[in-house]
Design a protein around this motif. Structure first.
Motif, PDB file in Angstrom:
ATOM      1  N   MET A   1     -13.609  -5.004  27.541  1.00  0.00           N
ATOM      2  CA  MET A   1     -14.907  -5.425  27.011  1.00  0.00           C
ATOM      3  C   MET A   1     -14.868  -5.473  25.493  1.00  0.00           C
ATOM      4  SD  MET A   1     -17.854  -3.581  29.329  1.00  0.00           S
ATOM      5  CE  MET A   1     -17.226  -1.906  29.246  1.00  0.00           C
ATOM      6  N   LYS A   2     -15.717  -6.299  24.928  1.00  0.00           N
ATOM      7  CA  LYS A   2     -15.920  -6.313  23.491  1.00  0.00           C
ATOM      8  C   LYS A   2     -17.157  -5.469  23.193  1.00  0.00           C
ATOM      9  CE  LYS A   2     -16.449  -9.212  19.385  1.00  0.00           C
ATOM     10  NZ  LYS A   2     -16.549 -10.590  18.850  1.00  0.00           N
ATOM     11  N   LEU A   3     -16.979  -4.419  22.391  1.00  0.00           N
ATOM     12  CA  LEU A   3     -18.022  -3.422  22.205  1.00  0.00           C
ATOM     13  C   LEU A   3     -18.388  -3.277  20.742  1.00  0.00           C
ATOM     14  CD1 LEU A   3     -16.425  -0.765  24.577  1.00  0.00           C
ATOM     15  CD2 LEU A   3     -18.252  -2.372  25.144  1.00  0.00           C
ATOM     16  N   LEU A   4     -19.671  -3.115  20.487  1.00  0.00           N
ATOM     17  CA  LEU A   4     -20.179  -2.839  19.152  1.00  0.00           C
ATOM     18  C   LEU A   4     -20.529  -1.364  19.080  1.00  0.00           C
ATOM     19  CD1 LEU A   4     -21.121  -3.961  16.384  1.00  0.00           C
ATOM     20  CD2 LEU A   4     -23.377  -4.271  17.413  1.00  0.00           C
ATOM     21  N   VAL A   5     -19.948  -0.658  18.112  1.00  0.00           N
ATOM     22  CA  VAL A   5     -20.199   0.768  17.919  1.00  0.00           C
ATOM     23  C   VAL A   5     -20.880   0.956  16.574  1.00  0.00           C
ATOM     24  CG1 VAL A   5     -19.162   3.052  17.651  1.00  0.00           C
ATOM     25  CG2 VAL A   5     -18.250   1.460  19.350  1.00  0.00           C
ATOM     26  N   THR A   6     -22.135   1.384  16.592  1.00  0.00           N
ATOM     27  CA  THR A   6     -22.822   1.679  15.337  1.00  0.00           C
ATOM     28  C   THR A   6     -22.558   3.139  14.961  1.00  0.00           C
ATOM     29  OG1 THR A   6     -24.910   2.467  16.272  1.00  0.00           O
ATOM     30  CG2 THR A   6     -24.643   0.079  16.031  1.00  0.00           C
ATOM     31  N   GLY A   7     -22.409   3.397  13.667  1.00  0.00           N
ATOM     32  CA  GLY A   7     -22.110   4.760  13.231  1.00  0.00           C
ATOM     33  C   GLY A   7     -20.706   5.193  13.584  1.00  0.00           C
ATOM     34  N   GLY A   8     -19.785   4.249  13.648  1.00  0.00           N
ATOM     35  CA  GLY A   8     -18.429   4.536  14.082  1.00  0.00           C
ATOM     36  C   GLY A   8     -17.560   5.232  13.066  1.00  0.00           C
ATOM     37  N   ALA A   9     -18.081   5.483  11.862  1.00  0.00           N
ATOM     38  CA  ALA A   9     -17.331   6.274  10.879  1.00  0.00           C
ATOM     39  C   ALA A   9     -17.613   7.761  11.024  1.00  0.00           C
ATOM     40  CB  ALA A   9     -17.672   5.823   9.454  1.00  0.00           C
TER      41      ALA A   9
ATOM     42  N   PHE B   1     -18.444  11.537  13.065  1.00  0.00           N
ATOM     43  CA  PHE B   1     -17.687  12.451  13.909  1.00  0.00           C
ATOM     44  C   PHE B   1     -17.643  11.962  15.364  1.00  0.00           C
ATOM     45  CE2 PHE B   1     -17.971  16.979  15.878  1.00  0.00           C
ATOM     46  CZ  PHE B   1     -16.595  17.030  16.083  1.00  0.00           C
ATOM     47  N   VAL B   2     -18.813  11.756  15.959  1.00  0.00           N
ATOM     48  CA  VAL B   2     -18.870  11.345  17.359  1.00  0.00           C
ATOM     49  C   VAL B   2     -18.475   9.882  17.501  1.00  0.00           C
ATOM     50  CG1 VAL B   2     -20.316  11.133  19.398  1.00  0.00           C
ATOM     51  CG2 VAL B   2     -20.629  13.073  17.857  1.00  0.00           C
ATOM     52  N   GLY B   3     -19.019   9.018  16.648  1.00  0.00           N
ATOM     53  CA  GLY B   3     -18.732   7.594  16.756  1.00  0.00           C
ATOM     54  C   GLY B   3     -17.255   7.269  16.616  1.00  0.00           C
ATOM     55  N   ALA B   4     -16.579   7.929  15.676  1.00  0.00           N
ATOM     56  CA  ALA B   4     -15.149   7.676  15.483  1.00  0.00           C
ATOM     57  C   ALA B   4     -14.342   8.167  16.675  1.00  0.00           C
ATOM     58  CB  ALA B   4     -14.661   8.351  14.204  1.00  0.00           C
ATOM     59  N   THR B   5     -14.721   9.307  17.245  1.00  0.00           N
ATOM     60  CA  THR B   5     -13.998   9.833  18.398  1.00  0.00           C
ATOM     61  C   THR B   5     -14.154   8.913  19.607  1.00  0.00           C
ATOM     62  OG1 THR B   5     -14.340  12.095  17.604  1.00  0.00           O
ATOM     63  CG2 THR B   5     -13.677  11.838  19.887  1.00  0.00           C
ATOM     64  N   VAL B   6     -15.377   8.466  19.856  1.00  0.00           N
ATOM     65  CA  VAL B   6     -15.594   7.545  20.975  1.00  0.00           C
ATOM     66  C   VAL B   6     -14.853   6.233  20.730  1.00  0.00           C
ATOM     67  CG1 VAL B   6     -17.319   6.231  22.259  1.00  0.00           C
ATOM     68  CG2 VAL B   6     -17.794   8.596  21.612  1.00  0.00           C
ATOM     69  N   THR B   7     -14.862   5.748  19.493  1.00  0.00           N
ATOM     70  CA  THR B   7     -14.133   4.519  19.175  1.00  0.00           C
ATOM     71  C   THR B   7     -12.648   4.676  19.494  1.00  0.00           C
ATOM     72  OG1 THR B   7     -15.700   3.847  17.464  1.00  0.00           O
ATOM     73  CG2 THR B   7     -13.475   2.952  17.304  1.00  0.00           C
ATOM     74  N   ARG B   8     -12.078   5.829  19.119  1.00  0.00           N
ATOM     75  CA  ARG B   8     -10.667   6.077  19.420  1.00  0.00           C
ATOM     76  C   ARG B   8     -10.404   6.004  20.926  1.00  0.00           C
ATOM     77  NH1 ARG B   8      -6.646   4.938  17.101  1.00  0.00           N
ATOM     78  NH2 ARG B   8      -6.424   3.848  19.082  1.00  0.00           N
ATOM     79  N   MET B   9     -11.293   6.612  21.715  1.00  0.00           N
ATOM     80  CA  MET B   9     -11.112   6.596  23.161  1.00  0.00           C
ATOM     81  C   MET B   9     -11.292   5.203  23.736  1.00  0.00           C
ATOM     82  SD  MET B   9     -12.798  10.099  24.618  1.00  0.00           S
ATOM     83  CE  MET B   9     -12.015  11.691  24.338  1.00  0.00           C
ATOM     84  N   LEU B  10     -12.226   4.438  23.200  1.00  0.00           N
ATOM     85  CA  LEU B  10     -12.430   3.064  23.670  1.00  0.00           C
ATOM     86  C   LEU B  10     -11.202   2.206  23.388  1.00  0.00           C
ATOM     87  CD1 LEU B  10     -16.110   2.526  22.471  1.00  0.00           C
ATOM     88  CD2 LEU B  10     -15.353   2.779  24.850  1.00  0.00           C
ATOM     89  N   LEU B  11     -10.620   2.358  22.211  1.00  0.00           N
ATOM     90  CA  LEU B  11      -9.406   1.621  21.887  1.00  0.00           C
ATOM     91  C   LEU B  11      -8.257   2.034  22.804  1.00  0.00           C
ATOM     92  CD1 LEU B  11      -9.640   1.789  17.991  1.00  0.00           C
ATOM     93  CD2 LEU B  11      -9.888  -0.276  19.394  1.00  0.00           C
ATOM     94  N   ASP B  12      -8.156   3.333  23.060  1.00  0.00           N
ATOM     95  CA  ASP B  12      -7.105   3.823  23.958  1.00  0.00           C
ATOM     96  C   ASP B  12      -7.271   3.245  25.366  1.00  0.00           C
ATOM     97  OD1 ASP B  12      -6.009   5.281  21.893  1.00  0.00           O
ATOM     98  OD2 ASP B  12      -6.891   7.195  22.525  1.00  0.00           O
ATOM     99  N   ALA B  13      -8.517   2.922  25.728  1.00  0.00           N
ATOM    100  CA  ALA B  13      -8.800   2.326  27.040  1.00  0.00           C
ATOM    101  C   ALA B  13      -8.713   0.805  27.000  1.00  0.00           C
ATOM    102  CB  ALA B  13     -10.173   2.766  27.527  1.00  0.00           C
ATOM    103  N   CYS B  14      -8.205   0.256  25.880  1.00  0.00           N
ATOM    104  CA  CYS B  14      -7.913  -1.183  25.737  1.00  0.00           C
ATOM    105  C   CYS B  14      -9.154  -2.059  25.579  1.00  0.00           C
ATOM    106  CB  CYS B  14      -7.061  -1.686  26.898  1.00  0.00           C
ATOM    107  SG  CYS B  14      -5.437  -0.879  27.006  1.00  0.00           S
TER     108      CYS B  14
END
Length: 324
Positions: A1-9, A11-24
């Motif tokens: 999926m193509k996902l928009l993450v607000t607040g991705g810089a 603590f929580v947003g960056a961690t979730v972003t890392r996991m989303l990228l790891d899930a391709c």
């Protein structure tokens, strides 16, 4: 999926972003960097520096986004009592702009970063999703307003959403490549990183806000959840969204630790003695909050893997010793 993450810089947003990228997944991070810098935005995510109030500039019909994960906002409950205008703007007004942009762009899935602060002083514990909501600080008021707005959008527009109500998020996430994502708030208001600063000698003493609460040792009691556990719940939530439905889930360990117990855990992990000074209570701080996450376990299949406060503190300590 193509996902928009607000607040991705953050603590929580960056961690979730890392996991989303790891899930391709393909991830676009939006952050205005008003309370963070860009150091923790994971490699592989596109980054747009933008206020959420202006999200319609990039959230357009042909952008191809499948869903939004919304973390952006102010989180300091004490600050919200002195500057309510900041929190109503950054938490509520911005979220309404996001909802309208999603509707215009035809993006119908949202995971929202909510908070235990919506409950206020609990009448009974543990808190469940049907517990009365009666915030005692402006931060909780602003987040509850967004939760209510989301419910109305799901009814009117066949929009699907899940709100995750966090309790106290702490620790640090091991990315598996030798890097960690941890707390870098500016200003920092959370107990564990502030006490770790005292353990490292970065500050003269740690300020404990209130020792006269109606608890066993007089300090506030909170439910601490490891960032890795919390982040994992967002990926499960993303797969559980249904059109026309707004579901709410508590995310906590179901265990309450007092501030003094956390300080003792920090002393045990770090081996450092540091001075603790008693400061006045902060306005808007409930005495005790801890959760039941049985609904998340039953419906999302989510169970915390790192509930021990010592594990949470150890990971935070490992991250906190890194150069700033």
């Amino acid at each position: 999926m193509k996902l928009l993450v607000t607040g991705g810089a953050g603590f929580v947003g960056a961690t979730v972003t890392r996991m989303l990228l790891d899930a391709c997944h393909e991830v676009v991070v939006v952050d205005d960097l008003s309370r963070n810098d860009d150091r923790q935005i994971p490699d592989g995510a596109a980054f747009v520096r933008l206020r959420v109030q202006d999200i319609a500039e990039i959230l357009v019909p042909d952008a191809g986004f499948d869903a939004v994960l919304h973390f952006a906002g102010l989180i300091a409950a004490g600050e919200s009592m002195h500057h309510p205008e900041w929190h109503w703007d950054n938490n509520t007004r911005a979220s309404l702009a996001l909802l309208d942009a999603m509707r215009t762009a035809g993006v119908g899935k949202l995971v929202f970063s909510s908070t235990a602060a919506v409950y206020g002083e609990p009448a009974e514990l543990p808190l469940v999703e049907t517990s009365p909501t009666n915030p005692v600080n402006t931060y909780g008021d602003t987040k509850l307003a967004v939760d209510r707005a989301i419910t109305t959008y799901t009814r009117a527009f066949e929009f699907g959403a899940i709100s995750l109500r966090y309790f106290n998020v702490a620790g640090a996430h091991d990315c598996g490549d030798g890097t960690m994502i941890g707390e870098r708030h500016d200003p920092e208001t959370h107990l564990i990183p502030l006490a770790l600063d005292a353990a490292l000698g970065r500050v003269d003493k740690f300020a404990l806000f209130g020792d006269d609460y109606p608890t066993a040792d007089g300090s506030c009691v909170r439910d601490y959840i490891h960032i890795t556990d919390l982040a994992r719940a967002h990926l499960l939530a993303l797969e559980a969204i249904h059109p026309g439905e707004h579901k709410v889930y508590n995310l906590g360990n179901g265990i309450g630790f007092s501030n003094l117990q956390v300080i003792e855990a920090i002393r045990e992990v770090t081996g450092a003695e540091f001075e603790v000074g008693i400061a006045p209570r902060r306005p808007g701080d409930p005495a005790t909050l801890y959760a039941s996450s049985e609904r998340a376990h039953r419906e999302l299949g989510w169970t915390p893997e790192y509930p021990d406060i010592l594990d949470i503190v150890r990971d935070a300590w490992q991250f906190h010793q890194q150069p700033r």
